[in-house]
Design an enzyme around this catalytic site. Structure first.
Site: not given
Length: 204
Positions: A45, A140, A151
């Site tokens: 990321r 995010r 998730r």
């Protein structure tokens, strides 16, 4: 390692705040702890560094480590592989620091089955609710609708496992990060004192 110091296995859903708590702990006590850096096949990321956040490896290299019995635990999550190498943990244990392992629930189960010595303590960082976790993950800006659903489904599995008797030694609800941090520090304060005493005795 100072006598009586046990590794800490910390777990919790993505977005629960594990990294925030650990970063704060390591900043306050920079000479006491080391983080076992996991291997992963996922892409980095923004801002993540190879060797610091994860060892970012190919699927082929990951499979080679499995074949060579190089992992203490390994698992698949959202289509990517994650694993904790035995060498990483052993190196930290020999360094005079407390080893932290950040793993998901299948990793927790694998580490329990591995009968590590000394036996780690198991800590679960729990979000205040699934809705709060969903908001954090969406904030995010890195999740697709599909990955978000995966998730959240995985988070529910983690919460279900954490609710079982004796699944974890400690559960920290991360509703207020300052309160959660003090709880984590309280769990480790005896170890912190012993580690600092050992380092002073060794003249470090």
């Amino acid at each position: 390692m100072a006598s009586g110091i046990k590794p800490v296995v910390i777990s919790g859903p993505s977005g629960s705040g594990k990294s925030t708590l650990l970063n704060r702990l390591f900043k306050e006590f920079p000479d006491c702890f080391s983080f076992s850096v996991s291997h992963t096949t996922r892409k980095p990321r923004p801002g993540e560094e190879h060797g610091k956040d994860y060892y970012f490896v190919t699927m082929e290299d990951f499979q080679k480590l499995i074949a060579n019995n190089g992992f203490l635990e390994h698992a698949q999550f959202s289509g990517n592989r994650y694993g904790t190498s035995k060498q990483s943990v052993q190196k930290i244990q020999a360094s005079g620091r407390l080893c932290f392992l950040d793993v998901e629930i299948n990793g927790v189960k694998s580490i329990k089955a591995a009968n590590m010595s000394p036996r780690p303590r198991f800590v679960f960082v729990k979000p205040p609710s699934l809705d709060a976790l969903k908001s954090r993950l969406k904030g995010r800006g890195t999740e697709t609708e599909e990955s978000l659903k995966k998730r959240l489904d995985t988070a529910q599995d983690a919460l279900d496992y954490a609710s079982q008797p004796c699944a974890y030694d400690h559960i920290i609800v991360n509703d207020d990060v300052d309160v959660a941090y003090e709880k984590l520090k309280g769990i480790l304060i005896a170890d912190i004192t012993e580690l600092q005493r050992a380092r002073m005795k060794a003249g470090k």
